[in-house]
Design a protein around this motif. Structure first.
Motif, short mmCIF file in Angstrom:
data_model
loop_
_atom_site.label_atom_id
_atom_site.label_comp_id
_atom_site.label_asym_id
_atom_site.label_seq_id
_atom_site.Cartn_x
_atom_site.Cartn_y
_atom_site.Cartn_z
N UNK A 76 0.83 -1.21 0.00
CA UNK A 76 0.00 0.00 0.00
C UNK A 76 0.87 1.26 0.00
N UNK A 77 0.88 1.97 -1.09
CA UNK A 77 1.71 3.18 -1.20
C UNK A 77 0.87 4.44 -1.33
N UNK A 78 -0.43 4.34 -1.20
CA UNK A 78 -1.29 5.51 -1.30
C UNK A 78 -2.42 5.28 -2.28
N UNK A 79 -3.27 6.28 -2.43
CA UNK A 79 -4.44 6.16 -3.29
C UNK A 79 -4.17 6.51 -4.75
N UNK A 107 7.67 6.25 -9.71
CA UNK A 107 7.04 7.56 -9.80
C UNK A 107 5.58 7.42 -9.38
N UNK A 108 5.07 8.48 -8.74
CA UNK A 108 3.70 8.45 -8.27
C UNK A 108 3.06 9.81 -8.51
N UNK A 109 1.80 9.77 -8.90
CA UNK A 109 1.03 10.99 -9.12
C UNK A 109 0.59 11.55 -7.77
N UNK A 115 6.49 -1.20 3.28
CA UNK A 115 5.66 -0.22 2.60
C UNK A 115 6.05 1.21 2.91
N UNK A 116 7.06 1.41 3.76
CA UNK A 116 7.52 2.76 4.07
C UNK A 116 8.05 3.41 2.79
N UNK A 117 7.70 4.67 2.59
CA UNK A 117 8.14 5.34 1.37
C UNK A 117 8.78 6.68 1.72
#
Length: 329
Positions: free
Chosen positions: A214-217, A235-237, A255-257
């Motif tokens: 889980x890295x976010x929505x 890369x993440x939006x 899952x730490x980012x």
């Protein structure tokens, strides 16, 4: 007295400046040469190679580019094999494998297609360059592992199809440098999915061995593994509407980012260097810039430098090459 202190201050300033120049010169002199870079011009769908390096402090840094191919796919990616012998290129006709010497120097050979013909944006080389993994969506999501005989022709071509899932839409696969893990972007759940490659030996495939991080929505894309498979660069939006891509490093088990870019413009399509110190990526200089540029991020020093820009052209999909070819024309 004031004149004495002025001269003393001026002398100290000159000494400090000279010390800084000597220090920078020593740093550059001891700096290892960068491997060559592959990158694409997305407007004309052309592939280029580039060398970057600093011969010395006094001569400055030189950059050179070389045109290689045209007729690339609409997402014109290319991947150098870890042993440096081959380059896989996404052409309009599918993924093709070129011998490196041929593509960079001789330019007379015919490429070997990767079969089956696939639509995915990426392939992944195995850790020693003797295997390659591709992706397919049929009734199940699967990956196909092929041995070097499939493109070298000097040994049998062995293929193994591994079932991955029937409810995830996995794409953009990445393979860790030690071969222990494989990761994917999940376009259904906007997540990161990875697996331990020991599941390849299971007759039923890897469907029960997928780990969802889980890295976010927001949607993630373009994962790149650390050599030991513990971390992934991606890369993440961050905007949720596709207008602000930034780069993150994610621990695949916890899952730490960690966000590593905070740019006014975007940061897209990253690739990690083999020592995990440098990151190549493309991006806009500001939120309103018109041309994608190539950048080099030094994680150790916390510095980002532009390395290639062309007016009216978008440059993207930069990837690290193989060091022995960095001095070839």
């Amino acid at each position: 007295m004031s004149r004495f202190f002025y001269r003393l201050s001026f002398g100290l300033l000159l000494l400090l400046a000279a010390s800084v120049m000597i220090w920078v010169g020593l740093c550059r002199g001891g700096q290892k040469a960068f491997p060559p870079i592959l990158y694409s011009e997305t407007s004309n769908l052309q592939l280029f190679s580039m060398n970057i390096g600093c011969a010395s402090f006094w001569s400055g840094c030189r950059r050179s580019e070389q045109f290689l191919l045209e007729g690339l796919y609409s997402l014109p990616a290319a991947e150098w094999s870890p042993n440096g012998d081959y380059i896989a290129v996404h052409l309009n006709d599918g993924w093709m494998i070129y011998p490196t010497d041929c593509l960079l120097v001789i330019k007379t050979c015919e490429p070997v297609p990767i079969k089956p013909a696939l639509q995915d944006n990426r392939i992944a080389w195995g850790p020693d360059g003797t295997t390659i993994a591709s992706y397919a969506t049929t009734s199940n999501v699967s990956t196909t592992i092929q041995t070097s005989g499939c493109w070298q022709g000097d040994s049998p071509c062995l293929e193994k199809r591994v079932i991955l899932s029937d409810f995830h839409l996995l794409t953009e696969l990445a393979w860790s440098g030690d071969g222990s893990r494989m990761a994917f972007s999940d376009y259904v759940q906007n997540g990161l999915v990875w697996l331990d490659t020991t599941c390849f030996d299971k007759p039923e495939g890897c469907g029960a061995d997928l780990h969802i991080v889980p890295v976010g929505d927001n949607r993630i894309s373009w994962p790149s593994f650390s050599a030991d498979g513990q971390s992934i660069l991606l890369m993440m939006d961050t905007s949720g509407n596709g207008t602000s891509q930034q780069l993150f490093i994610v621990d695949v088990e916890s899952g730490d980012k960690e966000q590593i870019t905070f740019r006014a413009g975007t940061a897209e399509y990253p690739d990690w260097s083999s020592d995990e110190r440098y990151v190549l990526f493309s991006g806009f200089e500001t939120a309103h810039s018109g041309d994608l540029e190539l950048y080099l991020l030094d994680l150790q020093r916390g510095m980002t430098l532009p390395i290639m820009r062309h007016e009216g052209r978008d440059l993207a999909f930069a990837s690290w090459g193989y060091l022995p070819y960095s001095t070839k024309p």
